[in-house]
Motif scaffolding. Structure first.
Motif, PDB file in Angstrom:
ATOM      1  N   PRO A  73       0.830  -1.211   0.000  1.00 61.96           N
ATOM      2  CA  PRO A  73       0.000   0.000   0.000  1.00 61.96           C
ATOM      3  C   PRO A  73       0.864   1.262   0.000  1.00 61.96           C
ATOM      4  CG  PRO A  73      -0.749  -1.569   1.665  1.00 61.96           C
ATOM      5  CD  PRO A  73       0.562  -2.074   1.165  1.00 61.96           C
ATOM      6  N   LYS A  74       0.538   2.174  -0.895  1.00 62.10           N
ATOM      7  CA  LYS A  74       1.333   3.392  -1.038  1.00 62.10           C
ATOM      8  C   LYS A  74       1.360   4.217   0.251  1.00 62.10           C
ATOM      9  CE  LYS A  74       1.558   7.688  -3.738  1.00 62.10           C
ATOM     10  NZ  LYS A  74       0.904   8.494  -4.801  1.00 62.10           N
ATOM     11  N   LYS A  75       0.213   4.363   0.913  1.00 60.41           N
ATOM     12  CA  LYS A  75       0.150   5.197   2.121  1.00 60.41           C
ATOM     13  C   LYS A  75       1.070   4.664   3.211  1.00 60.41           C
ATOM     14  CE  LYS A  75      -4.496   7.105   1.458  1.00 60.41           C
ATOM     15  NZ  LYS A  75      -5.862   7.223   2.023  1.00 60.41           N
ATOM     16  N   LYS A  76       1.107   3.345   3.327  1.00 54.44           N
ATOM     17  CA  LYS A  76       1.978   2.749   4.336  1.00 54.44           C
ATOM     18  C   LYS A  76       3.444   2.996   4.008  1.00 54.44           C
ATOM     19  CE  LYS A  76       2.682   0.189   7.995  1.00 54.44           C
ATOM     20  NZ  LYS A  76       2.291   0.663   9.345  1.00 54.44           N
ATOM     21  N   LEU A  77       3.800   2.903   2.736  1.00 54.27           N
ATOM     22  CA  LEU A  77       5.186   3.148   2.333  1.00 54.27           C
ATOM     23  C   LEU A  77       5.588   4.599   2.574  1.00 54.27           C
ATOM     24  CD1 LEU A  77       5.484   1.108  -0.987  1.00 54.27           C
ATOM     25  CD2 LEU A  77       6.440   0.525   1.238  1.00 54.27           C
ATOM     26  N   ILE A  78       4.672   5.535   2.308  1.00 51.48           N
ATOM     27  CA  ILE A  78       4.969   6.955   2.562  1.00 51.48           C
ATOM     28  C   ILE A  78       5.243   7.180   4.038  1.00 51.48           C
ATOM     29  CG2 ILE A  78       3.991   9.285   2.567  1.00 51.48           C
ATOM     30  CD1 ILE A  78       2.575   8.584  -0.046  1.00 51.48           C
ATOM     31  N   GLN A  79       4.446   6.539   4.895  1.00 50.36           N
ATOM     32  CA  GLN A  79       4.659   6.666   6.336  1.00 50.36           C
ATOM     33  C   GLN A  79       6.043   6.173   6.742  1.00 50.36           C
ATOM     34  OE1 GLN A  79       1.489   4.486   8.219  1.00 50.36           O
ATOM     35  NE2 GLN A  79      -0.115   5.862   7.493  1.00 50.36           N
ATOM     36  N   LEU A  80       6.497   5.117   6.108  1.00 50.20           N
ATOM     37  CA  LEU A  80       7.756   4.485   6.494  1.00 50.20           C
ATOM     38  C   LEU A  80       8.975   5.066   5.795  1.00 50.20           C
ATOM     39  CD1 LEU A  80       6.441   0.807   6.465  1.00 50.20           C
ATOM     40  CD2 LEU A  80       7.086   2.120   8.499  1.00 50.20           C
ATOM     41  N   LEU A  81       8.797   5.551   4.564  1.00 46.96           N
ATOM     42  CA  LEU A  81       9.937   5.992   3.756  1.00 46.96           C
ATOM     43  C   LEU A  81       9.981   7.500   3.515  1.00 46.96           C
ATOM     44  CD1 LEU A  81       9.863   3.208   0.997  1.00 46.96           C
ATOM     45  CD2 LEU A  81      11.576   3.457   2.797  1.00 46.96           C
ATOM     46  N   TYR A 125       4.968   4.485  -7.922  1.00 46.64           N
ATOM     47  CA  TYR A 125       3.629   5.038  -7.708  1.00 46.64           C
ATOM     48  C   TYR A 125       3.408   6.387  -8.394  1.00 46.64           C
ATOM     49  CZ  TYR A 125       3.336   1.337  -4.234  1.00 46.64           C
ATOM     50  OH  TYR A 125       3.330   0.124  -3.617  1.00 46.64           O
ATOM     51  N   GLY A 126       4.451   7.192  -8.550  1.00 47.83           N
ATOM     52  CA  GLY A 126       4.353   8.430  -9.311  1.00 47.83           C
ATOM     53  C   GLY A 126       3.563   9.534  -8.628  1.00 47.83           C
ATOM     54  N   GLU A 127       3.763  10.752  -9.133  1.00 48.39           N
ATOM     55  CA  GLU A 127       3.012  11.928  -8.688  1.00 48.39           C
ATOM     56  C   GLU A 127       2.684  12.777  -9.898  1.00 48.39           C
ATOM     57  OE1 GLU A 127       1.758  12.698  -5.844  1.00 48.39           O
ATOM     58  OE2 GLU A 127       2.625  11.059  -4.682  1.00 48.39           O
ATOM     59  N   GLY A 128       1.493  13.379  -9.934  1.00 48.88           N
ATOM     60  CA  GLY A 128       1.070  14.154 -11.089  1.00 48.88           C
ATOM     61  C   GLY A 128       0.679  13.243 -12.240  1.00 48.88           C
ATOM     62  N   VAL A 129       0.118  13.837 -13.286  1.00 42.57           N
ATOM     63  CA  VAL A 129      -0.404  13.044 -14.407  1.00 42.57           C
ATOM     64  C   VAL A 129       0.704  12.258 -15.091  1.00 42.57           C
ATOM     65  CG1 VAL A 129      -1.545  13.143 -16.649  1.00 42.57           C
ATOM     66  CG2 VAL A 129      -2.348  14.600 -14.793  1.00 42.57           C
ATOM     67  N   LEU A 130       1.779  12.949 -15.500  1.00 44.02           N
ATOM     68  CA  LEU A 130       2.856  12.268 -16.209  1.00 44.02           C
ATOM     69  C   LEU A 130       3.573  11.263 -15.309  1.00 44.02           C
ATOM     70  CD1 LEU A 130       4.391  15.209 -18.281  1.00 44.02           C
ATOM     71  CD2 LEU A 130       3.067  13.275 -19.144  1.00 44.02           C
ATOM     72  N   GLY A 131       3.751  11.641 -14.052  1.00 44.34           N
ATOM     73  CA  GLY A 131       4.404  10.734 -13.123  1.00 44.34           C
ATOM     74  C   GLY A 131       3.616   9.457 -12.902  1.00 44.34           C
ATOM     75  N   LYS A 132       2.303   9.577 -12.850  1.00 40.33           N
ATOM     76  CA  LYS A 132       1.461   8.396 -12.648  1.00 40.33           C
ATOM     77  C   LYS A 132       1.431   7.514 -13.893  1.00 40.33           C
ATOM     78  CE  LYS A 132      -1.405  10.260  -8.955  1.00 40.33           C
ATOM     79  NZ  LYS A 132      -2.741  10.720  -8.540  1.00 40.33           N
ATOM     80  N   ILE A 133       1.511   8.141 -15.069  1.00 42.50           N
ATOM     81  CA  ILE A 133       1.602   7.343 -16.301  1.00 42.50           C
ATOM     82  C   ILE A 133       2.910   6.564 -16.310  1.00 42.50           C
ATOM     83  CG2 ILE A 133       1.848   7.459 -18.814  1.00 42.50           C
ATOM     84  CD1 ILE A 133      -0.082   9.860 -18.734  1.00 42.50           C
ATOM     85  N   VAL A 193      11.348  -2.148   6.197  1.00 42.78           N
ATOM     86  CA  VAL A 193      10.047  -1.649   5.732  1.00 42.78           C
ATOM     87  C   VAL A 193       9.167  -2.812   5.292  1.00 42.78           C
ATOM     88  CG1 VAL A 193       8.916  -0.388   3.841  1.00 42.78           C
ATOM     89  CG2 VAL A 193      10.781   0.679   5.111  1.00 42.78           C
ATOM     90  N   MET A 194       9.724  -3.715   4.497  1.00 41.41           N
ATOM     91  CA  MET A 194       8.934  -4.858   4.037  1.00 41.41           C
ATOM     92  C   MET A 194       8.551  -5.769   5.196  1.00 41.41           C
ATOM     93  SD  MET A 194       8.570  -4.015   1.008  1.00 41.41           S
ATOM     94  CE  MET A 194       7.500  -5.387   0.603  1.00 41.41           C
ATOM     95  N   ASN A 195       9.438  -5.928   6.183  1.00 40.54           N
ATOM     96  CA  ASN A 195       9.075  -6.678   7.385  1.00 40.54           C
ATOM     97  C   ASN A 195       7.893  -6.024   8.095  1.00 40.54           C
ATOM     98  OD1 ASN A 195      12.488  -7.583   8.406  1.00 40.54           O
ATOM     99  ND2 ASN A 195      11.120  -8.555   6.954  1.00 40.54           N
ATOM    100  N   SER A 196       7.909  -4.684   8.135  1.00 39.57           N
ATOM    101  CA  SER A 196       6.870  -3.943   8.855  1.00 39.57           C
ATOM    102  C   SER A 196       5.492  -4.094   8.229  1.00 39.57           C
ATOM    103  CB  SER A 196       7.233  -2.450   8.922  1.00 39.57           C
ATOM    104  OG  SER A 196       8.419  -2.254   9.656  1.00 39.57           O
ATOM    105  N   ILE A 197       5.456  -4.349   6.906  1.00 38.30           N
ATOM    106  CA  ILE A 197       4.153  -4.494   6.260  1.00 38.30           C
ATOM    107  C   ILE A 197       3.783  -5.957   6.023  1.00 38.30           C
ATOM    108  CG2 ILE A 197       4.189  -2.203   5.210  1.00 38.30           C
ATOM    109  CD1 ILE A 197       5.071  -3.419   2.642  1.00 38.30           C
ATOM    110  N   GLY A 198       4.505  -6.856   6.723  1.00 38.08           N
ATOM    111  CA  GLY A 198       4.056  -8.237   6.755  1.00 38.08           C
ATOM    112  C   GLY A 198       4.856  -9.248   5.965  1.00 38.08           C
TER     113      GLY A 198
END
Length: 247
Positions: free
Chosen positions: A6-14, A25-33, A98-103
């Motif tokens: 999950p992106k939200k969980k990664l943002i919290q951790l990283l 995961y990208g940000e903005g239109v071009l970033g998300k593409i 981080v990966m350990n933290s998310i299971g």
């Protein structure tokens, strides 16, 4: 359970400025593409591995980066996952934690080169080399090392950039994002369009066709799919290959 964490969980951790978080995961239109194109490789690889009805006990991910793909593989197959990368050891440990933290618990990481894998012969059921071989100085050596440590009749999954006209034109999006102030792409010195960049096919194999030839000399091809659109490779950016080690 999704393909990626999950992106939200990664943002919290990283934090939101992590490079791999932006890449996946990208940000903005071009970033998300761009991120959708990048993630398409992961989705196709997972689908192809399921297609061959693979149930690996031990997985090696060569050039593992942040190990996000372990989220889709480890818990589903109850596998042991070992990531190998030349990234700074502290960063590798951070992504492991981080990966350990998310299971994802059955995960280990080793700082090592793809060209000198620190493992004995024939121990891995599945080896991943996703967007890795084209960056190496000695990809022939890395392919030989992968062949050495994969089990007889083991499976190897490889993704490679096609470096065709379509891929080069798609880099215009990166240039636009950089010019409009993307904090990640500001770090890039140059984004070439008319030729293959220095970071693709930088070693002793200079093209996609050359890399595929080397792989087919020692592995038997099982499946090939082009991403992100499928169909003919001329309208795609990457090729995803599943191979089996010849007995």
């Amino acid at each position: 359970m999704g393909i990626l964490p999950p992106k939200k969980k990664l943002i919290q951790l990283l934090g939101s400025l992590d490079f791999f978080l932006w890449e996946y995961y990208g940000e903005g239109v071009l970033g998300k593409i761009q991120a959708w194109i990048f993630r398409s490789r992961i989705k196709v690889i997972v689908k192809l591995l399921r297609k061959v009805k693979l149930y690996p006990r031990i997985i090696l991910d060569v050039g593992c980066g942040p190990m996000f793909i372990s989220y889709a593989l480890v818990n589903k197959w109850k596998s042991e996952y070992i990531g190998v990368d030349i990234m700074n050891a502290d960063r590798l440990k951070m992504y492991r934690n981080v990966m350990n933290s998310i299971g994802v618990k059955r995960l280990h990481v080793v700082r090592a080169s793809a060209e000198f894998l620190p493992f004995r012969r024939r121990i891995f059921d599945l080896i991943l080399a996703l967007d890795v071989l084209e960056h190496l100085n000695k990809p022939r050596k890395a392919v030989a090392e992968i062949h050495r440590v994969v089990k007889d009749d083991g499976t190897v999954a490889v993704s490679l950039p096609l470096e065709n006209l379509f891929q080069r034109l798609c880099r215009i999006g990166f240039i636009i994002m950089r010019l409009t102030g993307n904090p990640i792409l500001k770090r890039a010195k140059r984004i070439p369009i008319t030729r293959t960049p220095e970071y693709h096919y930088a070693g002793d194999i200079k093209s996609y066709d050359g890399m595929l030839k080397i792989l087919r000399e020692i592995f038997s091809p099982l499946h090939t799919k082009y991403t992100p659109f499928g169909f003919h490779k001329s309208i795609n950016i990457n090729a995803m290959h599943i191979f089996r080690k010849r007995s």
